[in-house]
Design an enzyme around this catalytic site. Sequence first.
Site, PDB file in Angstrom:
ATOM      1  N   GLU A 239       5.601   2.967   9.296  1.00  0.00           N
ATOM      2  CA  GLU A 239       5.688   1.782  10.165  1.00  0.00           C
ATOM      3  C   GLU A 239       5.964   0.544   9.331  1.00  0.00           C
ATOM      4  O   GLU A 239       6.283  -0.513   9.850  1.00  0.00           O
ATOM      5  CB  GLU A 239       4.356   1.567  10.915  1.00  0.00           C
ATOM      6  CG  GLU A 239       4.095   2.575  12.014  1.00  0.00           C
ATOM      7  CD  GLU A 239       2.645   2.514  12.519  1.00  0.00           C
ATOM      8  OE1 GLU A 239       1.891   1.581  12.157  1.00  0.00           O
ATOM      9  OE2 GLU A 239       2.269   3.432  13.276  1.00  0.00           O
TER      10      GLU A 239
ATOM     11  N   ASP B 188      -8.485  10.725  -1.689  1.00  0.00           N
ATOM     12  CA  ASP B 188      -9.550  11.453  -2.364  1.00  0.00           C
ATOM     13  C   ASP B 188      -9.746  12.826  -1.716  1.00  0.00           C
ATOM     14  O   ASP B 188      -9.767  12.945  -0.480  1.00  0.00           O
ATOM     15  CB  ASP B 188     -10.842  10.626  -2.220  1.00  0.00           C
ATOM     16  CG  ASP B 188     -11.975  11.152  -3.063  1.00  0.00           C
ATOM     17  OD1 ASP B 188     -11.868  11.101  -4.292  1.00  0.00           O
ATOM     18  OD2 ASP B 188     -12.986  11.612  -2.485  1.00  0.00           O
TER      19      ASP B 188
HETATM   20  C1  GLC Z   1     -12.900  12.862  -6.065  1.00  0.00           C
HETATM   21  C2  GLC Z   1     -13.207  11.680  -6.938  1.00  0.00           C
HETATM   22  C3  GLC Z   1     -14.548  11.863  -7.537  1.00  0.00           C
HETATM   23  C4  GLC Z   1     -15.579  11.974  -6.437  1.00  0.00           C
HETATM   24  C5  GLC Z   1     -15.224  13.092  -5.479  1.00  0.00           C
HETATM   25  C6  GLC Z   1     -16.033  13.013  -4.206  1.00  0.00           C
HETATM   26  O1  GLC Z   1     -12.754  14.018  -6.787  1.00  0.00           O
HETATM   27  O2  GLC Z   1     -12.199  11.536  -7.890  1.00  0.00           O
HETATM   28  O3  GLC Z   1     -14.880  10.813  -8.392  1.00  0.00           O
HETATM   29  O4  GLC Z   1     -16.841  12.229  -6.979  1.00  0.00           O
HETATM   30  O5  GLC Z   1     -13.877  12.998  -5.070  1.00  0.00           O
HETATM   31  O6  GLC Z   1     -15.638  11.925  -3.442  1.00  0.00           O
END
Ligand code: GLC
Length: 688
Positions: free
Chosen positions: A264, A211
């Site tokens: 790993e 993310d």
């Molecule tokens: C990413 C995710 C989104 C979230 C953001 C903050 O873009 O896809 O859904 O709100 O990160 O974590």
Amino acid sequence: MEMPQSPAAASAEWWRQAVVYQIYPRSFADSDGDGLGDLKGILSRVPYLASLDIDAVWLSPFYPSGLADGGYDVDEYRDVDPQLGTLADFDEMTASLHGWGIKVIVDIVPNHTSNRHAWFREALAAPKGSQARDRYIFRDGQGPDSAQPPSDWASVFGGPAWTRVPDGQWYLHLFAAEQPDLNWANREVRDDFLTTLRFWSDRGVDGFRVDVAHGLAKNLAEPLEPLGVNGDLADSPLSHGNHPLWDRDEVHDIYAEWRRVFNEYDPPRAGVAEAWVHPSRRPRYASPDGLGQAFNFDLLEANWKADEFLRVITDNLADVQRYGASTTWVLSNHDVVRHATRYALPAEDYLSSTRNAKAWLLSNGTSPELDRGLGLRRARAATLLMLALPGSVYLYQGEELGLHEVADIPAEQIADPAFLRSGGAEKGRDGCRVPLPWTADGPSFGFGTGPAHLPQPAWFGPLSVQAQEHDPASTLALYRQALSWRRKLQAAESLEGIPGTNGQVLHFGRPGGWRSVTNFGPRPVPVPRGTVVVASNPLQDGLLPADTTAWIITAGHRFPGTGRGRLPPGPGFLYCRTGRGSRPSDRPARLPCSPRCRERAAGRLGPAPRVPDRRFGVRLTGAGAGGIGVPEVAIWRTTWWPAATSWRSAVIPAASCIRCRSRTCPCSASATTRPEAPARAVRPERCR
Ligand code: GLC
């Protein structure tokens, strides 16, 4: 019922051309009737997932969370939210998915924790300058009494990116205030994430979706750099590594460490970066020394226009040819308006398809009026086009049902912080996160036994899985058919020839005679010669109607894996891991590499991977395998040599004619064992 593992799934590079289905767990299936989807719900639907013929699922966060941002505010990275289940449920679900040959990718959220995470609570209780605060980004404010935030930085969700704590300091949160940013310059933070990666990898997880991968490294040198209007990377002239908050070069040191952890394991764990960066900066995230793959959102941003789609395809494929990564294609996910809805709106030249749809959402879906039928028709065509492209494809739950965005969720039920923090200037993303309809009726259309956590509209019933299950014209049937054909037709990770458009029709070919043709225009057009195996809408009098894609197998198509065309693994198969220094067409009758190839010199030719190496391979069969003569050689083309783009996978009998490939052709060329590239099949009569 056990599903056999496809050869691709068994390979270390299984992800290169995988179909990954994104599950937003809280909205997928609810097993206990509390309105929230859970892991047992996913478990109960594993046969459904298998029926789609996907390679992997990606689970959005299922960790304990206060749900300030749909689970992307994580309280504890190595556990399951009790409302969604337990670690034992996770293990059972993973085992079941694996039993069906489906890999599991989990979402890792490293840019920020939740404000309920033990570390953040410790930081709040600890004094200024403490080690506990150093795991986050705390700063004194500006002005008398530190009353102004330390900088003008804005949160992605609206409002300032700083929130003040009782002792007067401020902490940074690039998203909601409940999502404090971690300090990735802190060694303890880095080590803890390595522990998390191993924790899930040890439990059998096959990969990680990372993310906000471009956000971790920040320039926090004092004075903090003012951003003014340049807060948004997309609009910022400060891109290319110079922005204090996004896409800094140092971030790749973090992923180099992660890669060492991934490696790993056997097979190595896969990674895919969510990195909203300039295309020229994407390859580093996708490098084999980094995460290995990065999302490419260009298709999702494109409007329904042949030339926009063509540009996206050619640009991205040129990039991957240059850098050796495999590309990713996405039309929908949990952050954007569903593609059936985007294409139901009149395109605006000055807006990307997602921004255009956001503006429509603000009208609660009233203006302009949606043409639902047209949107779905185009969405089906776009999906079929996407599924024919080389690289991997990420699907989002519900798109296989042709779901539209739910635009009229009442304000009091909206959960997205983007709506709340922007004071309603953004409608947010709840409309694509409404729980799935499994049955045509019932309290939550079969999602659970009670009402769902977001309201489902009445039009969900006719789009439910139950309603579509036995309808051969349904969108669900189209996805199943297309995914099954994709597996059968899947070829080397490349296009064959140059894709083209006349402004209305976009067509391209894949090795082995698989062609995809999309009619973006208003008039029906002729279909190229061959057999149509799937079409997103029925042909009309043999013509390809408007807003329709068809897949065509041209004459002479050879199915991969059947002994001709792309070869199944087998004894006597040798391959080189690098292929440096030779063109496959130069040495079809020998080992594939030139003496310059270091791998060959080091004797590192090994047994074949379960799928052919992305560069090329050679299989010696019959007497050739024993080293006496070389009767048959198979070669598939590489993505590395642009010059070889017309090279076909082929089985070439050494004593056959190089032009018509017939063993009995009497022409003089049949004496040679050396086919010239491109090895184009010529009808035997012409040869004679
Ligand atoms: C990413 C995710 C989104 C979230 C953001 C903050 O873009 O896809 O859904 O709100 O990160 O974590």
